[in-house]
Design an enzyme around this catalytic site. Structure first.
Site, mmCIF file in Angstrom:
data_model
loop_
_atom_site.group_PDB
_atom_site.id
_atom_site.type_symbol
_atom_site.label_atom_id
_atom_site.label_comp_id
_atom_site.label_asym_id
_atom_site.label_seq_id
_atom_site.Cartn_x
_atom_site.Cartn_y
_atom_site.Cartn_z
ATOM 1 N N ARG A 1 0.702 -1.124 -0.005
ATOM 2 C CA ARG A 1 0.039 -0.115 -0.077
ATOM 3 C C ARG A 1 0.896 1.263 -0.030
ATOM 4 O O ARG A 1 0.966 1.951 -0.972
ATOM 5 C CB ARG A 1 -0.946 -0.073 1.181
ATOM 6 C CG ARG A 1 -2.199 0.955 1.227
ATOM 7 C CD ARG A 1 -1.713 2.383 1.114
ATOM 8 N NE ARG A 1 -1.263 2.702 2.700
ATOM 9 C CZ ARG A 1 -0.945 3.911 3.086
ATOM 10 N NH1 ARG A 1 -0.952 4.996 2.167
ATOM 11 N NH2 ARG A 1 -0.484 4.196 4.373
ATOM 12 N N ASP A 2 1.571 1.725 1.079
ATOM 13 C CA ASP A 2 2.279 2.889 1.295
ATOM 14 C C ASP A 2 3.432 2.709 0.377
ATOM 15 O O ASP A 2 3.861 3.844 -0.234
ATOM 16 C CB ASP A 2 2.722 2.925 2.544
ATOM 17 C CG ASP A 2 3.320 4.462 3.052
ATOM 18 O OD1 ASP A 2 3.147 5.273 2.277
ATOM 19 O OD2 ASP A 2 3.908 4.564 4.303
ATOM 20 N N HIS B 1 6.684 4.309 12.687
ATOM 21 C CA HIS B 1 6.699 4.148 11.025
ATOM 22 C C HIS B 1 7.813 5.204 10.869
ATOM 23 O O HIS B 1 7.665 6.591 10.715
ATOM 24 C CB HIS B 1 5.538 4.865 10.580
ATOM 25 C CG HIS B 1 5.223 4.948 9.108
ATOM 26 N ND1 HIS B 1 4.333 4.092 8.426
ATOM 27 C CD2 HIS B 1 5.600 5.576 8.267
ATOM 28 C CE1 HIS B 1 4.296 4.277 7.267
ATOM 29 N NE2 HIS B 1 5.293 5.084 7.039
ATOM 30 N N HIS C 1 10.546 6.745 7.781
ATOM 31 C CA HIS C 1 11.027 6.737 6.563
ATOM 32 C C HIS C 1 12.715 7.043 6.630
ATOM 33 O O HIS C 1 13.092 7.554 7.591
ATOM 34 C CB HIS C 1 10.551 7.946 5.729
ATOM 35 C CG HIS C 1 8.894 7.746 5.404
ATOM 36 N ND1 HIS C 1 8.764 7.660 4.026
ATOM 37 C CD2 HIS C 1 7.926 7.447 6.065
ATOM 38 C CE1 HIS C 1 7.429 7.341 3.996
ATOM 39 N NE2 HIS C 1 6.855 7.257 5.215
ATOM 40 N N CYS D 1 6.445 9.741 -0.142
ATOM 41 C CA CYS D 1 4.996 10.712 0.199
ATOM 42 C C CYS D 1 5.206 11.661 -0.808
ATOM 43 O O CYS D 1 5.945 12.548 -0.868
ATOM 44 C CB CYS D 1 5.288 11.249 1.673
ATOM 45 S SG CYS D 1 3.723 11.885 1.865
ATOM 46 N N ASN E 1 9.799 3.917 2.738
ATOM 47 C CA ASN E 1 10.010 3.638 4.160
ATOM 48 C C ASN E 1 10.991 2.966 4.514
ATOM 49 O O ASN E 1 11.850 2.322 3.376
ATOM 50 C CB ASN E 1 8.727 2.613 4.359
ATOM 51 C CG ASN E 1 7.300 3.499 4.192
ATOM 52 O OD1 ASN E 1 6.831 4.148 4.933
ATOM 53 N ND2 ASN E 1 7.075 3.397 2.769
#
Length: 305
Positions: free
Chosen positions: A17-18, A208, A210, A241, A250
């Site tokens: 997803r991300d 989370h 990055h 992002c 990430n």
């Protein structure tokens, strides 16, 4: 000083997803589905698999319904991102049992992302959260720009805690707290996550990170010391992002798994099988993947060729 590290850590894989949502090209549905299946086979049990977002704005996720259906037989907990009421309706139609909502601590970031202030987003989300919890849905709140914002700079810890408290009071199950642009340092991470773990002991707290400035593993180490035992990561370090200038992917799942293995912390993920999943998706990328473990994996393959 003796530090009690967790014996086991849960990795929430966000690559499908991300990760893929922020890559330029559309990955064919059958490749995505196989990617998810191979990640599951490696030992990943929690995964963000897709987003029910407008295909006009995020064409990479236009096959969300197909991806959910393809994952039904393998994943008990399929986390999907839902940015609005329409996304919730679509997710519920597909019988999704775990939904993720998101909001930025920074007003400027939030406006650039969804054209709403943080308060406006929260006012919309709270009634939805309460309704969905009555339906027995697992809910995850993704807290963006929890440390720094590309437009506002450093974010006050008190603002992060205030936003998290509002979600907890509404009944959220999990807080995924993000260093969206990869500017946080280990001291800042320890400080924030120690407070969140103390203040919200009955809520799942997930970090989370990055890896924009190659600080993600150090920040994970500091978060472990603060008691965090849940981390988002992306196979191959996929992602970025689109609303945060300069943000890169990430933290790579394979690098996190390797570090935790070396520390004697269990993840349940087989590194070799994880690397095989990355092999599957890398053929669809228009850029090389930069994680340390994947580079070593490619070097070993060249030696054996």
């Amino acid at each position: 000083m003796t530090i009690n590290y967790p014996k086991k850590v849960t990795i929430i894989e966000v690559g499908p997803r991300d990760g893929l949502q922020n890559e330029k090209q559309f990955v064919p549905t059958e490749i995505k589905a196989k990617f998810i299946e191979t990640l599951f086979d490696s030992g990943v049990t929690e995964m963000e698999i897709t987003s029910f977002v407008s295909p006009k704005w995020v064409p990479q996720m236009k096959d969300a319904s197909e991806i959910v259906r393809a994952s039904n037989s393998i994943l008990k907990k399929k986390i999907v991102l839902v940015p609005n009421e329409k996304g919730i309706e679509l997710a519920l139609e597909q019988k999704c049992n775990a939904l993720a909502v998101f909001v930025g601590v920074s007003d400027t970031f939030n406006k650039r992302n969804i054209n709403k202030t943080t308060k406006e987003s929260l006012d919309e989300l709270i009634p939805r959260i309460k309704r969905l919890k009555q339906m027995g849905i697992f809910l995850r709140a993704c807290i963006s720009t929890a440390f720094y914002c590309p437009f506002e700079g450093k974010i006050e810890k008190a603002k992060v805690i205030e936003l998290c408290r509002a979600f907890v009071d509404a009944g959220i199950d999990e807080l995924s707290v993000a260093d969206t642009i990869g500017m946080a340092n280990p001291i800042e991470c320890y400080d924030l996550f120690k407070d969140l773990k103390f203040l919200f002991p009955n809520t799942l707290i997930t970090a989370h990170f990055h890896d924009t400035r190659k600080m993600a593993l150090a920040n994970i180490f500091a978060s472990l010391q603060a008691g965090v035992d849940r981390f988002d990561s992306s196979a191959g370090g996929l992602g970025g992002c689109p609303f945060a200038p300069g943000a890169t992917g990430n933290v790579a799942t394979e690098d996190v798994v390797y570090m935790l293995n070396q520390m004697g912390i269990e993840t349940g993920i087989d590194l070799k099988r994880l690397l095989a999943a990355i092999d599957l998706i890398t053929s669809e990328m228009d850029r090389p993947l930069e994680s340390g473990q994947y580079k070593l994996h490619l070097q070993e393959r060249l030696k054996q060729a």
